[in-house]
Design an enzyme around this catalytic site. Structure first.
Site, PDB file in Angstrom:
ATOM      1  N   HIS A 210      -4.200 -32.991  18.227  1.00  0.00           N
ATOM      2  CA  HIS A 210      -3.073 -33.801  18.705  1.00  0.00           C
ATOM      3  C   HIS A 210      -1.937 -32.941  19.240  1.00  0.00           C
ATOM      4  CE1 HIS A 210      -4.882 -37.543  17.319  1.00  0.00           C
ATOM      5  NE2 HIS A 210      -5.413 -36.769  16.383  1.00  0.00           N
TER       6      HIS A 210
ATOM      7  N   LYS B 278       9.288  -0.152  14.122  1.00  0.00           N
ATOM      8  CA  LYS B 278       9.883   0.238  12.828  1.00  0.00           C
ATOM      9  C   LYS B 278      10.937   1.314  13.046  1.00  0.00           C
ATOM     10  CE  LYS B 278       5.757  -0.444   9.927  1.00  0.00           C
ATOM     11  NZ  LYS B 278       4.744   0.205   9.096  1.00  0.00           N
TER      12      LYS B 278
ATOM     13  N   LYS C  79       0.845  -1.201   0.000  1.00  0.00           N
ATOM     14  CA  LYS C  79       0.000   0.000   0.000  1.00  0.00           C
ATOM     15  C   LYS C  79       0.885   1.257   0.000  1.00  0.00           C
ATOM     16  CE  LYS C  79      -3.491   2.312   2.771  1.00  0.00           C
ATOM     17  NZ  LYS C  79      -4.406   2.234   3.903  1.00  0.00           N
TER      18      LYS C  79
ATOM     19  N   GLY D 175      -4.835  -1.863   5.084  1.00  0.00           N
ATOM     20  CA  GLY D 175      -4.012  -2.987   4.626  1.00  0.00           C
ATOM     21  C   GLY D 175      -4.660  -4.338   4.918  1.00  0.00           C
ATOM     22  N   ARG D 176      -5.161  -4.517   6.133  1.00  0.00           N
ATOM     23  CA  ARG D 176      -5.712  -5.832   6.514  1.00  0.00           C
ATOM     24  C   ARG D 176      -7.086  -6.098   5.899  1.00  0.00           C
ATOM     25  NH1 ARG D 176      -4.674  -2.344  10.505  1.00  0.00           N
ATOM     26  NH2 ARG D 176      -6.334  -1.506  11.823  1.00  0.00           N
TER      27      ARG D 176
ATOM     28  N   GLU E 182      -4.739  -6.429  14.906  1.00  0.00           N
ATOM     29  CA  GLU E 182      -4.225  -5.116  14.495  1.00  0.00           C
ATOM     30  C   GLU E 182      -5.353  -4.079  14.533  1.00  0.00           C
ATOM     31  OE1 GLU E 182      -2.474  -4.135  10.446  1.00  0.00           O
ATOM     32  OE2 GLU E 182      -0.604  -4.322  11.535  1.00  0.00           O
TER      33      GLU E 182
ATOM     34  N   GLU F 160      10.467  -4.599   4.643  1.00  0.00           N
ATOM     35  CA  GLU F 160      10.551  -6.021   4.298  1.00  0.00           C
ATOM     36  C   GLU F 160      10.254  -6.228   2.811  1.00  0.00           C
ATOM     37  OE1 GLU F 160       8.868  -4.667   6.744  1.00  0.00           O
ATOM     38  OE2 GLU F 160       9.096  -5.785   8.618  1.00  0.00           O
TER      39      GLU F 160
HETATM   40  O1  F6P Z   1       2.515  -3.682   9.963  1.00  0.00           O
HETATM   41  C1  F6P Z   1       1.873  -2.507   9.656  1.00  0.00           C
HETATM   42  C2  F6P Z   1       1.336  -2.488   8.270  1.00  0.00           C
HETATM   43  O2  F6P Z   1       1.126  -1.160   7.921  1.00  0.00           O
HETATM   44  C3  F6P Z   1       0.047  -3.292   8.091  1.00  0.00           C
HETATM   45  O3  F6P Z   1      -1.065  -2.627   8.539  1.00  0.00           O
HETATM   46  C4  F6P Z   1       0.070  -3.518   6.622  1.00  0.00           C
HETATM   47  O4  F6P Z   1      -0.837  -4.503   6.232  1.00  0.00           O
HETATM   48  C5  F6P Z   1       1.517  -3.906   6.429  1.00  0.00           C
HETATM   49  O5  F6P Z   1       2.215  -3.074   7.326  1.00  0.00           O
HETATM   50  C6  F6P Z   1       2.042  -3.749   5.033  1.00  0.00           C
HETATM   51  O6  F6P Z   1       1.999  -2.406   4.600  1.00  0.00           O
HETATM   52  P1  F6P Z   1       2.185  -2.030   3.085  1.00  0.00           P
HETATM   53  O7  F6P Z   1       1.093  -2.659   2.293  1.00  0.00           O
HETATM   54  O8  F6P Z   1       2.141  -0.528   3.041  1.00  0.00           O
HETATM   55  O9  F6P Z   1       3.523  -2.550   2.628  1.00  0.00           O
END
Ligand code: F6P
Length: 545
Positions: free
Chosen positions: A381, A509, A203, A264-265, A350, A209
């Site tokens: 199990h 972060k 987003k 995002g979620r 979240e 990452e």
């Molecule tokens: O971990 C925080 C967050 O902003 C989430 O809410 C989101 O889904 C994720 O990081 C990934 O964010 P992006 O889509 O901006 O890479």
């Protein structure tokens, strides 16, 4: 809120209910199952195995009404900026809306924009799936790699896996999220750059990452035969940030847009669902949206007493705030749904893992529970022992499709039997009398009975919801995920938190950035507390073999 009439009545009522066993509640009402169950679309919900009476529900619905859940629901659907800490509307529902009714954000109808992106996705998916879109050697795409994390990973991964029976037979889909190089390295080992398509899904297009993995993927592509000029055939982006996509070197003609009013979620319904659409085809992706919309319609129109998301939400509040439960488990009895607990962890935790109310004051009640779970029957199990005989009160959702995509032998009947048996064991338990009778019948002597009987008693009275799905299809999956989203929404409103921001991920972060810079410098550090200094310095001393 704690001073409200309904909250105080619920506290009193929880004391009255404390000594009551569900065995007795069932015995007292032969119609309990019919009374406490309902069907919406393809989903049948049995909520009779809960520590509730009609009075409990009446009190919970009074709390819901007092919390103005229905008014807040309308604000969300209408596009008001209910995510007030980020000044954003919350409109994942618009993404799946099946009518042309306008939905305005700042006076602009977003429905035509949504449709335009869906049409672009359709065109792209058709070209990739038919083999018309080729890699740099002219071969068709065989592997799609989604590079994203959080909502840009869990939603599409969960849905792609759940809809695997509908997947294109010669396109494999992979999801790389972790910054640990192992994740991308092990994935790349399986791939040929000439037939691989990367989706950089973010987003913000700034998430460390994802950008680290995207850079590694690009380097790998260039080092294994691809050229700069070929990047546009092998890298596409899904983002709200056109500038950052361009700066990364992805042709913005290959960018699928979404908007800041999609959390995002909650973004699997947007172009973040591109890997789903590439895997199962756009018709099925649209069917998934339709399923979500059917649940939206139900949520928006049914009275609280007949409203599945509201019922699940308020039962959750009952355990969380009045019965002392701290966790809630999600047990899908379907291997295709094995990532669902992980996705719901983000959707729920979240969203409602918050301690400050909409007025900026600290809450005086528990908010979101810990969400966890595992596909049945595996959990049976490992950790079910704790559910049956441990000391924690844990509520659980058991999710079970009636028809299997793999009707082999009697596997499915056995799976169903396992699932239903667990909910029965959890509610009924096993009394000392029953254990004694069984032991006598199997020839045990009094000494053995005295020694073992307490270990064989199950207290029971553990609550479960059973969600029976006719069949796991794009539509029913859409409805199921939307059901949980709305459950979380209702709970957030009652707890008076903003379910749509996530400030809690920022501190980590920020500190990561600082420690990364120190590690890059490579000098021993003294600027943190002693443990943190010690850990960084230990790493600096041990990182090279
Ligand atoms: O971990 C925080 C967050 O902003 C989430 O809410 C989101 O889904 C994720 O990081 C990934 O964010 P992006 O889509 O901006 O890479």
């Amino acid at each position: 809120m704690k001073e409200s009439q309904s909250w105080r009545r619920l506290e009193e009522h929880s004391r009255e209910m404390a000594g009551r066993h569900m065995r007795d509640l069932f015995a007292a009402d032969p119609h309990r199952f019919e009374r406490f169950s309902l069907k919406v679309g393809d989903i049948f919900l049995d909520y009779s195995k809960n520590r509730i009476t009609q009075e409990t529900l009446d009190l919970l619905f009074a709390l819901l009404r007092e919390s103005e859940v229905e008014q807040w629901r309308e604000r969300m659907f209408r596009g008001e900026k209910i995510n007030f800490t980020e000044r954003r509307a919350v409109l994942h529902t618009a993404l799946r809306q099946q009518t042309d009714e306008p939905v305005y954000v700042d006076g602009h109808d977003v429905i035509p924009d949504i449709r335009a992106v869906l049409d672009r996705m359709e065109d792209f998916c058709n070209r990739v799936r038919s083999g018309e879109w080729t890699g740099y050697t002219g071969m068709r795409i065989t592997d799609v790699v989604n590079l994203g994390i959080g909502g840009s990973d869990l939603g599409p991964k969960t849905v792609t896996e759940a809809l695997k029976p509908y997947a294109h037979e010669s396109i494999r889909t992979h999801f790389v999220s972790n910054i640990d190089a192992t994740h991308i390295a092990e994935t790349l080992k399986l791939l040929d750059p000439a037939t691989t398509l990367f989706i950089v899904a973010s987003k913000s297009f700034t998430t460390e990452e994802t950008m680290t993995n995207a850079n590694t993927a690009r380097r790998w592509f260039l080092e294994h035969g691809g050229a700069e000029a070929d990047i546009s055939r092998h890298f596409v982006a899904v983002s709200t940030n056109t500038e950052a996509v361009r700066a990364f070197g992805i042709d913005t003609g290959n960018m699928f847009e979404f908007w800041d009013w999609v959390g995002g979620r909650y973004s699997v319904w947007s172009a973040i669902g591109l890997p789903v659409a590439l895997s199962v085809g756009m018709d099925r992706f649209r069917a998934f949206l339709r399923g979500g919309w059917e649940m939206d319609r139900h949520f928006r129109t049914a009275s609280p007493e007949h409203n599945m998301p509201m019922i699940l939400a308020m039962i959750g509040i009952w355990y969380n705030n009045f019965c002392g439960a701290e966790t809630h488990a999600v047990m899908p009895y379907d291997q295709y749904l094995r990532y669902l607990p992980m996705h719901l962890q983000q959707v729920d935790m979240e969203s409602n893992g918050k301690r400050i109310t909409r007025d900026g004051t600290q809450v005086e009640w528990h908010t979101g529970p810990v969400i966890w779970g595992e596909a049945g029957a595996n959990g049976q199990h490992s950790f079910y022992q704790l559910l049956h005989q441990g000391t924690h009160l844990i509520s659980a959702d058991f999710i079970l499709p009636m028809q299997s995509h793999n009707p082999i032998g009697n596997h499915h009947d056995r799976l169903v039997a396992n699932c239903i048996a667990q909910t029965e064991a959890l509610v009924l338990g096993r009394t000392a009398d029953e254990v004694r009778k069984d032991m006598l019948a199997s020839g045990c002597g009094e000494d053995e009975i005295a020694a073992l009987l307490p270990h064989k008693v199950f207290p029971g009275n553990f609550p479960t919801n059973s969600l029976l799905i006719d069949k796991l299809t794009p539509e029913s999956l859409g409805a199921l995920i939307a059901l949980y989203e709305h459950k979380v929404f209702v709970q957030g409103i009652v707890w008076r938190v903003n379910s749509f921001d996530q400030w809690g991920v920022e501190l980590g972060k920020h500190l990561t950035g600082r420690i990364e810079a120190e590690i890059a410098r490579g000098e021993p550090v003294t600027s943190h507390g002693q443990s943190t200094n010690g850990l960084i310095n230990y790493y600096l001393g041990h990182r090279r073999s």
